[in-house]
Design a protein around this motif. Sequence first.
Motif, PDB file in Angstrom:
ATOM      1  N   TYR A 292       0.829  -1.218   0.000  1.00 55.22           N
ATOM      2  CA  TYR A 292       0.000   0.000   0.000  1.00 55.22           C
ATOM      3  C   TYR A 292       0.859   1.262   0.000  1.00 55.22           C
TER       4      TYR A 292
ATOM      5  N   THR B  59       0.629  -5.457  -8.588  1.00 55.14           N
ATOM      6  CA  THR B  59      -0.574  -5.162  -7.795  1.00 55.14           C
ATOM      7  C   THR B  59      -1.842  -5.167  -8.644  1.00 55.14           C
TER       8      THR B  59
ATOM      9  N   TYR C 269      -4.589  -5.230   1.248  1.00 54.46           N
ATOM     10  CA  TYR C 269      -4.131  -4.170   0.336  1.00 54.46           C
ATOM     11  C   TYR C 269      -5.305  -3.584  -0.439  1.00 54.46           C
ATOM     12  N   TYR C 270      -6.155  -4.433  -1.017  1.00 54.26           N
ATOM     13  CA  TYR C 270      -7.276  -3.935  -1.817  1.00 54.26           C
ATOM     14  C   TYR C 270      -8.331  -3.267  -0.938  1.00 54.26           C
TER      15      TYR C 270
ATOM     16  N   LYS D 264      -6.954   0.173  -0.308  1.00 52.36           N
ATOM     17  CA  LYS D 264      -7.043   0.959  -1.536  1.00 52.36           C
ATOM     18  C   LYS D 264      -8.477   1.400  -1.800  1.00 52.36           C
TER      19      LYS D 264
ATOM     20  N   ARG E 167      -9.360   4.179   0.577  1.00 53.67           N
ATOM     21  CA  ARG E 167      -8.746   5.436   0.138  1.00 53.67           C
ATOM     22  C   ARG E 167      -9.538   6.045  -1.020  1.00 53.67           C
ATOM     23  N   ASP E 168      -9.941   5.219  -1.985  1.00 55.35           N
ATOM     24  CA  ASP E 168     -10.718   5.720  -3.117  1.00 55.35           C
ATOM     25  C   ASP E 168     -12.055   6.289  -2.651  1.00 55.35           C
TER      26      ASP E 168
END
Length: 422
Positions: free
Chosen positions: A39, A102, A157-158, A161, A164-165
């Motif tokens: 990340y 990734t 990790y996803y 992410k 965050r999005d």
Amino acid sequence: MIPHIILLVSITGLIFTYPFDGYFRFTLSVAVLATLLLYFERLPIVRVAAASGSLILLFRTIIKYPFINETLLNAALHNLPSFGYYLAYGLLFKMLRVRDYTGNVPALILLLSICDIGSNCIELIIRWELVGRSLETVLTSVVSVGIGRAVLAVAGYYSLKRYRDFVLAEDHAARYAELILIIARLKAELFYLKKSSADIELVMEKGYTLYQNLNAAYPGELAKVDSPAARALAIARDIHEVKKDYYRVTRGIEEILDVAVSDEGLPLDEFFQIVEQNTRRYISSLDKPVTITFDNDGKLITDQYYAVVSILDNLITNAAEAVQPAGVIAVTGLCSGGRLVLTVADNGPGIRPEDQELIFAPGYSTKFSEVTGQMSTGLGLSHVKNLAELLGGEITVVSVPGKTVFTVSLPLAKLAVAKTSQ
């Protein structure tokens, strides 16, 4: 940030299980380390992995030492291979360029599994844990855990992410709403400036006409500096300079808005949401609790939403300032009979009958700042009236003590309707 990540990995390293008889263990920290290395792309891979291994070694030694009959050095030596695991993991992670994959989930899981399995094998060799054990049993456990922790790391990790999005999307939406409101206010001010420019033009013409009449009535008086004709001409010239300044300001604002403003239409419910978001932020900054509700039928799509947003913004702001603590404001927007009818109602003290005839006059206000003592500009309702008339509509007010309702009625034909929902 790096010390916090190292500490987090080290603490999760205390969550473990012993798969075999000995010092070898499986921990949760590996999945956490892999997630954070993926990340935060700027983290130095080997340095973070080695530092995490060093701190885990320290934690395990300090926790284990009081409960064994060995020296502190021996306790450290028993846990030293775990440092070898993290160092090997960091080196493999970097050598295999895991971050480059990734976007490919299967490849990412495979490479993380290889890093985990390879590092575990190195630790097992250092510990001599393979001696006298079934190689098939050991490898089955190592491979299974390696794949499991790789899947956990990819999922983590996803998840980070996606979160965050989501946060970025909310931030962009908030900034977009603020931009809409700012542009709406600018366009309202621009309209008022243009109206004032027309008034200035009219005053200038009257001043010049006065000069002509005086000059005709008193020939030769213009040569005298203090003559009425000379003064009238000077006033006309000064007004002309003010007019040019107004023109430069309005032209500058128009050029900015030409770049910032989109001509695409917005649905009624969408820009109502924008007004609601900004209003709730404004109300939360007040020292009094105010309840506000919004309702619309969502049928209209218009490219005149800046004018409508400005109308609502001014009316709602006035209502919020008028109501007492625990006041109630209701905002509605309904399409009926070929018109968009906007209403803003509040349960404030009301407007005196003698003031109702004056509230739309530019500069008229009964409000002042309790902090500075300055009177309000009194342009809010004037703006609303001008914008409503610009769109071919009208504004009315009905007010009694305990209830005030402003109603703005706008013809749909003037709102450049692009589409209506069926």
